[in-house]
Motif scaffolding. Sequence first.
Motif, PDB file in Angstrom:
ATOM      1  N   ARG A 176       1.066  -7.385 -13.446  1.00  0.00           N
ATOM      2  CA  ARG A 176       0.418  -7.597 -12.364  1.00  0.00           C
ATOM      3  C   ARG A 176      -1.301  -7.382 -12.277  1.00  0.00           C
ATOM      4  NH1 ARG A 176       1.895  -4.148  -7.337  1.00  0.00           N
ATOM      5  NH2 ARG A 176       0.304  -2.691  -8.446  1.00  0.00           N
TER       6      ARG A 176
ATOM      7  N   THR B 269      -6.200  -3.856  -1.079  1.00  0.00           N
ATOM      8  CA  THR B 269      -6.397  -4.650  -2.903  1.00  0.00           C
ATOM      9  C   THR B 269      -5.483  -5.964  -2.542  1.00  0.00           C
ATOM     10  OG1 THR B 269      -6.509  -2.453  -3.527  1.00  0.00           O
ATOM     11  CG2 THR B 269      -4.954  -3.921  -4.933  1.00  0.00           C
TER      12      THR B 269
ATOM     13  N   TYR C 257      -3.025  -8.805  -4.801  1.00  0.00           N
ATOM     14  CA  TYR C 257      -2.030  -8.395  -6.171  1.00  0.00           C
ATOM     15  C   TYR C 257      -1.960 -10.313  -6.421  1.00  0.00           C
ATOM     16  CZ  TYR C 257      -2.043  -3.819  -5.265  1.00  0.00           C
ATOM     17  OH  TYR C 257      -2.374  -2.458  -4.755  1.00  0.00           O
TER      18      TYR C 257
ATOM     19  N   SER D  44      -4.769  -6.614  -9.988  1.00  0.00           N
ATOM     20  CA  SER D  44      -5.333  -6.157  -8.699  1.00  0.00           C
ATOM     21  C   SER D  44      -6.185  -6.180  -8.763  1.00  0.00           C
ATOM     22  CB  SER D  44      -5.118  -5.016  -9.024  1.00  0.00           C
ATOM     23  OG  SER D  44      -3.274  -3.809  -9.595  1.00  0.00           O
TER      24      SER D  44
END
Length: 123
Positions: A19, A78, A80, A21
């Motif tokens: 993942r 944020t 993602y 960010s």
Amino acid sequence: QVQLVESGGGSVQAGGSLRLSCAVSLYVDSTNCMGWFRQAPGKEREAVAVLNRGVGSTAYADSVKGRFTISQNNADHTLYLQMNSLKTEDTAQYYCAAGSPPCALIGGTYHWWGQGAQVTVAS
């Protein structure tokens, strides 16, 4: 000044997940489109996924549909990119970008870019 900082890159075996960010310093009118792009050695940069912050709509490159998911958390600024079922051909430098509508995979206008995060997928 809009600043984008990616994190979460690394090395993984094929079939694995990562993942990414992207921390966004502030949102302005010209950051209504957020996107993830990638560039592999010797290849042109390509759009992977884009998101319209206002309506939440998304679009994906055919090569990642069903495997990658772009999402946002407005509370902590944020963006993602969840990457599942990774393939060796996903190996690239991944960049977060922010820009103005239309939030398009091709032809969009992206004003700010992060420094990039390396993703390496081993066979």
